[in-house]
Design an enzyme around this catalytic site. Sequence first.
Site, PDB file in Angstrom:
ATOM      1  N   TYR A 109     119.137  -9.672  -0.431  1.00 20.85           N
ATOM      2  CA  TYR A 109     118.415  -9.940   0.820  1.00 20.85           C
ATOM      3  C   TYR A 109     119.333  -9.623   1.987  1.00 20.85           C
ATOM      4  CZ  TYR A 109     116.185 -12.493   4.652  1.00 20.85           C
ATOM      5  OH  TYR A 109     115.615 -12.826   5.845  1.00 20.85           O
ATOM      6  N   GLU A 197     114.383  -7.255   8.732  1.00 20.07           N
ATOM      7  CA  GLU A 197     114.537  -7.920   7.441  1.00 20.07           C
ATOM      8  C   GLU A 197     114.289  -6.927   6.315  1.00 20.07           C
ATOM      9  OE1 GLU A 197     113.051 -12.148   5.801  1.00 20.07           O
ATOM     10  OE2 GLU A 197     111.441 -10.702   6.114  1.00 20.07           O
TER      11      GLU A 197
END
Length: 466
Positions: A109, A197
Amino acid sequence: MKIHEYQAKAILSRYGVSVPAGVACFSVEEAVLAAEKLGGNKWVVKAQIYAGGRGKGGGVKLAKSIAEVRQFAEAMLFAPLVTHQTGPQGRIVHRLYIEQGVDIRHEYYLALVVDRTSQCVSLIASDAGGMDIEQVAAGSPEKIHKIQIDPLAGLNLRDAERIVREIDLPESCQSAAITMLDALYRAFDENDASLLEINPLIVTPDNRLIALDAKMFSVPFFVFAMLHGRAQATPMARHDWLAVLLLGLMGYYLASFLDFLGLQYISAGLERMILFLYPTMVVLISALVFRAAIGRRVWFALLLSYVGIGLVFVHDFHITSDGLFMGSSLVFASALAYAIYLIGAGHTIARIGSMRFTAYAMTVACLACIAQFLLTHPLDDLQQSTRVYGLSIGMALFSTVMPAFALSAAMRRIGSMQTSMIGALGPVATIYLAYVFLAEQLSLVQLAGSGLVLIGVMMISMRKME
């Protein structure tokens, strides 16, 4: 405003970030043709809506045949997709993204987000990619790694190396990961994003890094920032709203108003010379407020600048003294207001982005101008010739809107101090333009004075660059 995954990936690819090949589609037949064109033996069919959690909601499907691509496309298009971010009513899917399937060794991530508390950009990374990051933070907080990036300095190599080690990327991927982090930060910064993101960022079996899913929020245009982006942009804190209000009035309204008042009493040449002092005011105010020491070189440069202004002032005083002190004082106040604006704007832009700051601050100033006109003039004064309106529109676009956005973008990238130094070249040029177009006198004293001011400002500028 928010942008779709395929749009975010198009932006990232321009910065050299590796993303899977994919095609945006608006019909089932387009989806089938896209899969055939991409080739391979597996494809990912992704619903494109402004919400996270699409995978859990059934909006991301792996197809292992063209027939399955058609099947999933028919099920998703023009149907509501319900995720934890959409509410029970869901959101209608109007477009799909057909992407080549990629073999995955591990998922990570990665995110960049504006942190309003620290007034920095936060780089957040984890080796637990492909999952809801909020759940990871709640259940395994030790897997979340975070660093703060000064928006005026940018991402440095040491921080990039540290975050790569902390998420245990394979050693063979670390160099590529550092390069990717730099590219991601540049994409985030140069597009005025509030969130970027990637979940997941994957490592393939042959140790390639690929941004498999991307989300990006951006505020690129005045109109969208003011009207369409309000509901979707990251909320601004109360002190940010106050800063925009005060700085909009200070920099775009008060400084201009005082300048125009002063021009009624003094020549354009002297007016620009006084305005040219605003970089020195930025230095002095910064030293006073932030307790930065001023060296001998800077003091000498300041002395040269003000001696230059004194020469031009004395020159104009001998020509006419009527209103000279009044006009000079008004323009000096204008330069001071603009210097305060530059200092405050630099810090505010770092928190909320240059495009959004400019859009809101300009709107505040425009409303103030309209209010002033309504209070001081009858509506009949709006009846002007086509030539006047044509010139006004031209000045609004080329002398106000475009420079305002460019100035804010410059402050975001190089800071208010350096921006003020470079921008100070404008007033000197105006002295000579006034000589050419307004037939104003240009004497040896004015040349000498402008030369001293220019040398002083450039000395300070070169000092800052060093």
